[in-house]
Design a protein around this motif. Structure first.
Motif, short mmCIF file in Angstrom:
data_model
loop_
_atom_site.label_atom_id
_atom_site.label_comp_id
_atom_site.label_asym_id
_atom_site.label_seq_id
_atom_site.Cartn_x
_atom_site.Cartn_y
_atom_site.Cartn_z
N PHE A 68 0.85 -1.20 0.00
CA PHE A 68 0.00 0.00 0.00
C PHE A 68 0.88 1.25 0.00
CE2 PHE A 68 -4.05 -1.76 2.28
CZ PHE A 68 -4.06 -2.85 1.42
N THR A 69 0.42 2.27 -0.68
CA THR A 69 1.11 3.55 -0.74
C THR A 69 0.12 4.68 -0.49
OG1 THR A 69 2.67 2.67 -2.39
CG2 THR A 69 2.57 5.07 -2.13
N ILE A 70 0.48 5.58 0.41
CA ILE A 70 -0.36 6.74 0.67
C ILE A 70 0.23 7.95 -0.02
CG2 ILE A 70 0.85 7.31 2.83
CD1 ILE A 70 -1.88 8.23 3.95
N SER A 71 -0.63 8.82 -0.51
CA SER A 71 -0.18 10.06 -1.13
C SER A 71 -1.28 11.10 -1.01
CB SER A 71 0.19 9.83 -2.61
OG SER A 71 -0.95 9.41 -3.35
N ARG A 72 -0.94 12.33 -1.33
CA ARG A 72 -1.93 13.40 -1.30
C ARG A 72 -1.57 14.45 -2.33
NH1 ARG A 72 -2.10 15.62 4.54
NH2 ARG A 72 -3.50 17.18 3.61
N ASP A 73 -2.58 15.12 -2.82
CA ASP A 73 -2.42 16.24 -3.75
C ASP A 73 -3.17 17.42 -3.14
OD1 ASP A 73 -2.46 18.09 -5.79
OD2 ASP A 73 -2.74 16.62 -7.36
N ASN A 74 -2.46 18.27 -2.45
CA ASN A 74 -3.11 19.38 -1.76
C ASN A 74 -3.74 20.37 -2.73
OD1 ASN A 74 -2.56 18.38 0.79
ND2 ASN A 74 -0.64 19.51 0.99
N ALA A 75 -3.21 20.46 -3.93
CA ALA A 75 -3.80 21.36 -4.92
C ALA A 75 -5.20 20.89 -5.32
CB ALA A 75 -2.92 21.46 -6.15
N LYS A 76 -5.42 19.59 -5.22
CA LYS A 76 -6.73 19.02 -5.56
C LYS A 76 -7.56 18.67 -4.32
CE LYS A 76 -5.22 17.00 -9.96
NZ LYS A 76 -5.11 15.75 -10.76
N ASN A 77 -7.01 18.97 -3.14
CA ASN A 77 -7.71 18.64 -1.89
C ASN A 77 -8.11 17.17 -1.84
OD1 ASN A 77 -7.54 21.27 -0.92
ND2 ASN A 77 -9.51 21.85 -1.79
N THR A 78 -7.21 16.32 -2.26
CA THR A 78 -7.51 14.90 -2.35
C THR A 78 -6.35 14.06 -1.85
OG1 THR A 78 -8.92 15.30 -4.29
CG2 THR A 78 -8.23 13.04 -3.90
N GLY A 79 -6.69 13.01 -1.13
CA GLY A 79 -5.71 12.03 -0.69
C GLY A 79 -5.99 10.69 -1.36
N TYR A 80 -4.97 9.84 -1.36
CA TYR A 80 -5.09 8.56 -2.07
C TYR A 80 -4.49 7.43 -1.24
CZ TYR A 80 -5.65 11.86 -5.92
OH TYR A 80 -6.07 12.90 -6.71
N LEU A 81 -5.00 6.24 -1.49
CA LEU A 81 -4.40 5.03 -0.95
C LEU A 81 -4.35 4.02 -2.09
CD1 LEU A 81 -3.28 3.65 1.63
CD2 LEU A 81 -5.54 2.61 1.89
N GLN A 82 -3.15 3.77 -2.60
CA GLN A 82 -2.96 2.78 -3.65
C GLN A 82 -2.73 1.43 -2.99
OE1 GLN A 82 -3.08 3.05 -7.13
NE2 GLN A 82 -2.90 0.82 -7.06
N MET A 83 -3.55 0.46 -3.32
CA MET A 83 -3.48 -0.85 -2.70
C MET A 83 -3.19 -1.91 -3.76
SD MET A 83 -6.69 -0.56 -0.03
CE MET A 83 -7.92 -0.66 -1.32
N ASN A 84 -2.07 -2.57 -3.62
CA ASN A 84 -1.66 -3.61 -4.56
C ASN A 84 -1.56 -4.96 -3.85
OD1 ASN A 84 -1.36 -1.60 -6.57
ND2 ASN A 84 0.76 -1.23 -5.96
N SER A 85 -1.53 -6.01 -4.63
CA SER A 85 -1.38 -7.38 -4.08
C SER A 85 -2.37 -7.63 -2.95
CB SER A 85 0.05 -7.59 -3.60
OG SER A 85 0.99 -7.41 -4.64
N LEU A 86 -3.60 -7.29 -3.19
CA LEU A 86 -4.63 -7.43 -2.16
C LEU A 86 -4.88 -8.89 -1.83
CD1 LEU A 86 -6.94 -4.62 -3.48
CD2 LEU A 86 -6.01 -4.72 -1.17
N ASN A 87 -5.19 -9.14 -0.57
CA ASN A 87 -5.57 -10.48 -0.14
C ASN A 87 -6.80 -10.40 0.73
OD1 ASN A 87 -4.68 -10.18 2.72
ND2 ASN A 87 -2.66 -9.99 1.79
#
Length: 121
Positions: A68-87
């Motif tokens: 999992f990777t967390i990120s944010r784009d403050n210019a877009k007022n949006t945060g993200y959680l990229q989830m790979n290899s889910l189980n």
């Protein structure tokens, strides 16, 4: 105050990927740390990942590290959680939260309504 709305959850097969988004409105998003938590049926809400307001500091729980990777784009007022290899153990309702930098629910004052992630085996 800040209002948070998650999106991007759904049903995915084991080994697949999903990207959750957290759209913020209201107060200036960048002044808040952002966190992602999850809660499975019958279990307590647990920390998944967090990132500081500026994005310069982040932490990911050991259970999802490397996947999992967390990120944010403050210019877009949006945060993200990229989830790979889910189980199947990743199946839960995922919540985004805003507040002070930290890794427990007590650090966060504002919460979204949650989005369901279901991983089928």
């Amino acid at each position: 105050q800040v209002q948070l709305v998650e999106s991007g959850g759904g049903l995915v097969q084991a080994g697949g990927s999903l990207r959750l988004s957290c759209a913020a409105s209201g107060d200036t998003f960048s002044i808040y740390a952002m966190g992602w938590f999850r809660q499975a049926p019958g279990k307590e809400r647990e920390f998944v990942a967090g990132v500081s307001g500026s994005g310069s500091f982040e932490k990911v729980a050991d259970s999802v590290k490397g996947r999992f990777t967390i990120s944010r784009d403050n210019a877009k007022n949006t945060g993200y959680l990229q989830m790979n290899s889910l189980n199947s153990e990743d199946t839960a309702v995922y919540y985004c939260a805003a507040g002070r930098t930290g890794w427990s629910t007590g650090h966060y004052d504002y919460w979204g309504q949650g989005t369901q992630v279901t991983v089928s085996s």
